[in-house]
Design a protein around this motif. Structure first.
Motif, PDB file in Angstrom:
ATOM      1  N   UNK B  51     -19.669 -11.957   6.176  1.00 12.41           N
ATOM      2  CA  UNK B  51     -18.948 -10.763   5.747  1.00 12.41           C
ATOM      3  C   UNK B  51     -18.713  -9.820   6.944  1.00 12.41           C
ATOM      4  N   UNK B  52     -19.581  -9.911   7.943  1.00 10.99           N
ATOM      5  CA  UNK B  52     -19.395  -9.070   9.136  1.00 10.99           C
ATOM      6  C   UNK B  52     -18.150  -9.493   9.913  1.00 10.99           C
ATOM      7  N   UNK B  53     -17.871 -10.762   9.887  1.00 12.19           N
ATOM      8  CA  UNK B  53     -16.654 -11.263  10.525  1.00 12.19           C
ATOM      9  C   UNK B  53     -15.431 -10.695   9.816  1.00 12.19           C
ATOM     10  N   UNK B  54     -15.517 -10.688   8.509  1.00 15.35           N
ATOM     11  CA  UNK B  54     -14.425 -10.127   7.708  1.00 15.35           C
ATOM     12  C   UNK B  54     -14.247  -8.635   8.020  1.00 15.35           C
ATOM     13  N   UNK B  55     -15.360  -7.907   8.093  1.00  9.74           N
ATOM     14  CA  UNK B  55     -15.281  -6.472   8.377  1.00  9.74           C
ATOM     15  C   UNK B  55     -14.697  -6.219   9.767  1.00  9.74           C
ATOM     16  N   UNK B  56     -15.078  -7.072  10.719  1.00  9.56           N
ATOM     17  CA  UNK B  56     -14.536  -6.947  12.070  1.00  9.56           C
ATOM     18  C   UNK B  56     -13.030  -7.173  12.045  1.00  9.56           C
ATOM     19  N   UNK B  57     -12.603  -8.178  11.329  1.00 11.88           N
ATOM     20  CA  UNK B  57     -11.170  -8.481  11.243  1.00 11.88           C
ATOM     21  C   UNK B  57     -10.414  -7.314  10.603  1.00 11.88           C
ATOM     22  N   UNK B  58     -11.011  -6.750   9.555  1.00 15.71           N
ATOM     23  CA  UNK B  58     -10.357  -5.620   8.871  1.00 15.71           C
ATOM     24  C   UNK B  58     -10.233  -4.432   9.823  1.00 15.71           C
ATOM     25  N   UNK B  59     -11.348  -4.098  10.487  1.00 19.14           N
ATOM     26  CA  UNK B  59     -11.351  -2.925  11.377  1.00 19.14           C
ATOM     27  C   UNK B  59     -10.333  -3.112  12.497  1.00 19.14           C
ATOM     28  N   UNK B  60     -10.333  -4.284  13.117  1.00 20.06           N
ATOM     29  CA  UNK B  60      -9.439  -4.512  14.250  1.00 20.06           C
ATOM     30  C   UNK B  60      -7.988  -4.469  13.803  1.00 20.06           C
ATOM     31  N   UNK B  61      -7.675  -5.110  12.698  1.00 15.97           N
ATOM     32  CA  UNK B  61      -6.279  -5.156  12.257  1.00 15.97           C
ATOM     33  C   UNK B  61      -5.802  -3.808  11.725  1.00 15.97           C
ATOM     34  N   UNK B  62      -6.717  -3.055  11.159  1.00 11.79           N
ATOM     35  CA  UNK B  62      -6.337  -1.701  10.712  1.00 11.79           C
ATOM     36  C   UNK B  62      -5.924  -0.855  11.926  1.00 11.79           C
ATOM     37  N   UNK B  63      -6.756  -0.931  12.993  1.00 12.97           N
ATOM     38  CA  UNK B  63      -6.434  -0.180  14.214  1.00 12.97           C
ATOM     39  C   UNK B  63      -5.135  -0.690  14.844  1.00 12.97           C
ATOM     40  N   UNK B  64      -4.983  -2.004  14.872  1.00  9.75           N
ATOM     41  CA  UNK B  64      -3.756  -2.580  15.435  1.00  9.75           C
ATOM     42  C   UNK B  64      -2.536  -2.178  14.603  1.00  9.75           C
ATOM     43  N   UNK B  65      -2.731  -2.081  13.282  1.00 16.64           N
ATOM     44  CA  UNK B  65      -1.649  -1.641  12.402  1.00 16.64           C
ATOM     45  C   UNK B  65      -1.220  -0.221  12.736  1.00 16.64           C
ATOM     46  N   UNK B  66      -2.203   0.634  12.974  1.00 14.96           N
ATOM     47  CA  UNK B  66      -1.878   2.025  13.353  1.00 14.96           C
ATOM     48  C   UNK B  66      -1.139   2.041  14.692  1.00 14.96           C
ATOM     49  N   UNK B  67      -1.609   1.196  15.597  1.00 13.17           N
ATOM     50  CA  UNK B  67      -0.965   1.087  16.909  1.00 13.17           C
ATOM     51  C   UNK B  67       0.460   0.593  16.785  1.00 13.17           C
ATOM     52  N   UNK B  68       0.665  -0.400  15.906  1.00  8.77           N
ATOM     53  CA  UNK B  68       2.011  -0.967  15.723  1.00  8.77           C
ATOM     54  C   UNK B  68       2.963   0.092  15.181  1.00  8.77           C
ATOM     55  N   UNK B  69       2.445   0.937  14.287  1.00  5.43           N
ATOM     56  CA  UNK B  69       3.303   1.987  13.736  1.00  5.43           C
ATOM     57  C   UNK B  69       3.658   3.019  14.801  1.00  5.43           C
ATOM     58  N   UNK B  70       2.657   3.325  15.605  1.00  2.00           N
ATOM     59  CA  UNK B  70       2.865   4.324  16.652  1.00  2.00           C
ATOM     60  C   UNK B  70       3.893   3.835  17.682  1.00  2.00           C
ATOM     61  N   UNK B  71       3.850   2.566  17.973  1.00  2.00           N
ATOM     62  CA  UNK B  71       4.744   2.027  19.012  1.00  2.00           C
ATOM     63  C   UNK B  71       6.013   1.408  18.440  1.00  2.00           C
ATOM     64  N   UNK B  72       6.223   1.628  17.150  1.00  2.00           N
ATOM     65  CA  UNK B  72       7.409   1.030  16.541  1.00  2.00           C
ATOM     66  C   UNK B  72       8.653   1.519  17.283  1.00  2.00           C
ATOM     67  N   UNK B  73       9.542   0.605  17.599  1.00  2.00           N
ATOM     68  CA  UNK B  73      10.774   0.977  18.330  1.00  2.00           C
ATOM     69  C   UNK B  73      10.596   0.908  19.826  1.00  2.00           C
ATOM     70  N   UNK B  74       9.352   0.896  20.295  1.00  2.00           N
ATOM     71  CA  UNK B  74       9.132   0.792  21.753  1.00  2.00           C
ATOM     72  C   UNK B  74       8.766  -0.667  22.052  1.00  2.00           C
ATOM     73  N   UNK B  75       9.692  -1.348  22.677  1.00  2.00           N
ATOM     74  CA  UNK B  75       9.569  -2.805  22.823  1.00  2.00           C
ATOM     75  C   UNK B  75       8.277  -3.210  23.536  1.00  2.00           C
ATOM     76  N   UNK B  76       8.017  -2.516  24.640  1.00  2.00           N
ATOM     77  CA  UNK B  76       6.877  -2.909  25.467  1.00  2.00           C
ATOM     78  C   UNK B  76       5.542  -2.666  24.736  1.00  2.00           C
ATOM     79  N   UNK B  77       5.447  -1.465  24.167  1.00  2.00           N
ATOM     80  CA  UNK B  77       4.199  -1.108  23.462  1.00  2.00           C
ATOM     81  C   UNK B  77       3.941  -2.034  22.300  1.00  2.00           C
TER      82      UNK B  77
END
Lengths: 402, 468
Positions: B51-77
């Motif tokens: 379950x810790x692996x699952x929690x790690x995956x959730x935490x990382x992808x949640x942060x990456x999701x926020x990052x993806x939204x922030x950099x939306x439209x910026x090709x490099x980011x």
């Protein structure tokens, strides 16, 4: 809208079923709260902190829930329902646990090809040498199994190796010079007559067959080992019979339920003449039971003789079922001493055989944890028997003589 | 925990329904937290550490999701975020699923002598990593907004009905449902019907087919009859097993107000191999199409070589996704050959005029593929093909007759229910009158009860897709 009526009714049925399961299991857990608490205590140990209690609680819940397959509420009803489902199936296939419905409607257990037979024969040979040094002969007796070789009762295409395994083991023993005796040859019945030697819902033979096997064994021991047993006293007419109709659901029947297997009658046979025994039963949990008196008092566990299909083991009426060690003295006879390594088929053979011996020590090698050589040295038997039914040959524990 | 287990049916599901509908019905937020916690418990059952692996995956992808939204439209980011997401998700998948295989391969190629620890495969990792990756990509593509609440992102990744054997739900298709779904008794009832149908398919059809298939694929001296019977049984087993799980997953989703995508559409009705893959494991096929094939240019590429490369990569990955084994890789490449052939020659379109032949064509090659898929290894697959086609093989043996005789009703039922006609017939029957609807509901309820008895009995109950 109307089409949704069926879904709604179905949803109500579903909700009722799963919540009945939840409530039923909660009630069952409540009734078994002592088990749950002991599980909880074993996880908690000496710790008293709240996190430790929480952890122990979770672990015991997890453990309990994990065993739900074995101990779910309504299990007996479900097993009967399973049997009903199999009964209405026009081609009920054998279960993966090896239970098969024979053509006459009785249940059998088919065995796979046995491994390491040569090694098993070698273990018996080594035991023979050890016993010889202690002054005891050894005889391997091959009992009969419910499924005969090429039995027409077996569903076509299904292979059962129990008898060929037994043949191969006997051949290996012969090569090594170990004395053996094949009881299967004395039961030449065919088809339904052969089936009638066994319970329909169990892989074991009937008490009547056990008595007949005891007499044949006694005759053989007289002939080959000069035992001097009175074999006439093992004739059926010298036994009283109490019949119990539809009282027994055998171990195979318990797997598929009453609606598929039906139930068996059980005959309680006890000598019609005077007997006097003293038997000490060493149970797997370390406890011992002492039973003294007549055959009925010493060998019969009447508490098992009840119509409680899923909980009671009627077959264990004789000798109490499988136990690591049983020691029995016949107080009326000055004769030979026997040590027997046996499987559960012997439960309905050895009590009868004990009528002709002075002492009988029965060891179940699956359960006995003591040293067999020490036991032999202590008991000084005139003869040691190994008595197995063919399907026992697949179980390595029967050939591990420690 | 599996759906066809007593702890799921008699403990987990009723408790989750009770908590969800009776205790927390007033707060969507609490309901989602409860479903998330329940999903973690469901996942942790059997092996709590993962379950810790699952929690790690959730935490990382949640942060990456926020990052993806922030950099939306910026090709490099965005490229950086996508790369990080791919590295994290597929890195995780590689470590747990492919590291041992790759190490063994390297060892045999480079002839060095070293051992590494065998890593146990966490259940459902292929499903949830693909789902998590789609979360980041869909946000980056602007098809959904990132979850501010990590619990909601966690619920999307770990929602128990589809957690361990799919369908692979794309974030854009459920993003709005996390907060805005609507529960009703009608939906719940449809969900129950789907769950029960899946449960019955699993217990009565897939499990009995498994007995034949397992015997055939484990037999050393196969007769031709048993070899064909075995592969037919396996085709029916894998369909009823996997589609049953998907039916149960979709049904469970509906019970909580979620619409999860259907994963199967009667694949053995396919009229070509391409059609088969439009009907089989639809969520995996569309995932590869949308996140691999189309980004590579798909079919709209200038050269045939590029098209072949795109197809090769997709089908290699499809094979590899199913397991770290040469049989799966070859199985994927086998489909690459068939699909490339169809695409380049339009063979499947030409075949459409020949009604019986097109179905036979598709079914035949799918069956051949299942041999490769099911065999223990390549030698096993070759031996199996030899038994099916090679010389000097006995036509029938006693095993064949035994299985045919004893499993004829199950085989017939499994074959019939692999096609839409029985379902359509029942739908028509239900529409006629109330007694018919009542009979349908009670009949299905009784069959469910019988199926439960098989579970209690502890009958053979393997789930094929858990291995992937």
């Amino acid at each position: 809208m109307k089409e949704n009526q069926s879904k709604k009714i179905l949803a109500l049925i579903f909700v009722c079923l799963i919540f009945t399961g939840l409530v039923g299991n909660a009630c069952k857990a409540y009734h078994e709260k002592e088990d749950c608490f002991s599980l909880y205590s074993s996880y908690l140990g000496e710790a008293l902190s709240t996190p430790a209690k929480l952890k122990a609680g979770l672990l015991s819940f997890y453990d309990y829930a994990g065993r739900l397959d074995e101990k779910t509420a309504f299990k007996k009803s479900f097993i009967n329902l399973y049997g009903l489902a199999k009964r209405v199936n026009p081609a009920p296939c054998p279960d993966t646990d090896g239970t098969v419905r024979l053509k006459d409607g009785s249940l059998g257990l088919f065995a796979p090809e046995a491994q390491a037979l040569e090694e098993k024969a070698q273990n018996i040979k080594a035991l023979e040498a050890e016993l010889k040094a202690l002054g005891s002969d050894l005889l391997y007796i091959q009992l009969l199994g419910k499924i005969k070789q090429d039995d027409f009762l077996l569903p076509k295409g299904l292979k059962d190796f129990a008898n060929s395994n037994a043949d191969d083991l006997l051949a290996a023993l012969e090569n090594k010079g170990v004395k053996s005796f094949d009881l299967r040859k004395d039961f030449g019945e065919k088809g339904k007559d052969y089936s009638s030697l066994f319970y329909r819902t169990d892989h074991h033979w009937k008490v009547e067959t056990g008595l007949r096997a005891a007499r044949i064994t006694a005759e053989n021991l007289n002939e080959d080992f000069d035992f001097g047993m009175d074999t006439d006293c093992l004739k059926r007419e010298n036994f009283k019979e109490e019949s119990y109709d539809k009282i027994f659901l055998g171990s195979l029947g318990k797997r598929v339920g009453l609606l598929y297997a039906g139930s068996d009658d059980f005959a309680l046979l006890t000598p019609a003449y005077e007997t006097n025994f003293g038997c000490k039963y060493h149970m797997a949990n370390g406890n011992t039971i002492l039973k003294e008196g007549s055959f009925e008092e010493a060998w019969i566990f009447k508490e098992n003789l009840k119509r409680d299909y899923f909980s009671a083991n009627v077959y264990a009426t004789y000798a109490g079922g499988s136990m690591p060690l049983i020691k029995c003295e016949n107080k009326l006879i000055k004769g030979k001493k026997l040590l027997v390594l046996a499987d559960s088929f012997a439960d309905t053979l050895l009590p009868f055989l004990s009528i002709g011996c002075q002492s009988l020590v029965i060891v179940d090698p699956r359960l006995y944890e003591g040293d067999l050589a020490e036991l032999t040295a202590r008991e000084r038997p005139d003869l040691t028997l190994i008595i197995y039914n063919p399907s026992a040959i697949n179980n390595d524990d029967f050939f591990n003589f420690g | 925990m599996v759906f066809s287990s007593l702890e799921f049916l008699f403990l987990f599901l009723p408790c989750i329904l009770l908590g969800y509908y009776l205790v927390l019905f007033k707060s969507r937020n609490l309901q989602n937290i409860f479903l998330f916690m329940g999903s973690l418990l469901f996942y942790a059952w059997g092996e709590p550490k993962i379950v810790f692996l699952m929690l790690l995956s959730i935490a990382a992808n949640w942060l990456l999701g926020l990052g993806a939204e922030k950099h939306r439209g910026r090709r490099h980011g965005l490229k950086c975020i996508y790369t990080l997401s791919a590295l994290f998700n597929f890195g995780l998948l590689f470590i747990f699923k492919y590291l041992n295989f790759s190490f063994d391969l390297a060892k045999s190629l480079l002839a060095f002598d070293m051992e590494i620890k065998q890593i146990a495969l966490p259940i459902g990792i292929s499903f949830f990593t693909f789902q998590a990756f789609s979360y980041v990509i869909d946000i980056g593509r602007g098809r959904a907004t990132a979850q501010r609440n990590p619990i909601y992102a966690g619920l999307y990744i770990s929602f128990f009905p589809q957690l361990i054997a799919g369908p692979i739900v794309r974030y854009e298709s459920v993003a709005s449902q996390l907060e805005g779904r609507h529960e009703s008794f009608e939906k719940f009832s449809s969900g129950v019907e789907g769950f029960i149908i899946g449960f019955l398919k699993k217990v009565f059809l897939a499990n009995s087919m498994a007995l034949i298939a397992d015997r055939a694929f484990e037999e050393n001296l196969l007769s031709r009859g048993l070899a064909w019977l075995g592969v037919l049984a396996y085709a029916l087993q894998i369909y009823h097993d996997f589609s049953a799980y998907s039916d149960m997953a979709v049904g469970l989703g509906l019970m909580f107000g979620f619409h999860l995508p259907e994963n199967f559409n009667y694949p053995y009705l396919a009229t070509s191999i391409r059609d088969f893959w439009r009907r089989w494991h639809i969520s995996l096929g569309t995932w590869f199409r949308d996140y691999v094939y189309i980004p590579l240019g798909g079919s709209r590429v200038k050269s045939k070589a590029r098209l072949l490369f795109n197809l090769l990569l997709v089908w290699f990955l499809t094979g590899l996704w199913h397991g770290a084994d040469w049989t799966f890789i070859l199985w994927g490449l086998y489909y690459f050959l068939l699909i490339a052939f169809e695409k380049l020659t339009d063979f499947d379109e030409k075949l459409q005029k020949l009604t019986p032949l097109k179905r036979f064509y598709s079914l035949f090659f799918v069956l051949m593929g299942w041999v490769l898929f099911r065999a223990q290894d390549l030698n096993g697959a070759l031996a199996y093909y030899r038994a099916m086609f090679g010389p000097g093989v006995a036509a029938f043996d006693s095993n064949f007759w035994f299985y045919l005789r004893n499993f004829a009703p199950s085989l017939t039922a499994a074959a019939i229910f692999a096609f839409p006609q029985p379902g359509a017939f029942l739908e028509r029957a239900k529409a006629t009158s109330f007694p018919m609807r009542l009979a349908y509901a009670v009949g299905l309820g009784l069959l469910f009860l019988f199926a439960l008895s098989y579970v209690v009995k502890g009958s053979y109950n393997p789930f094929i897709y858990f291995n992937f």
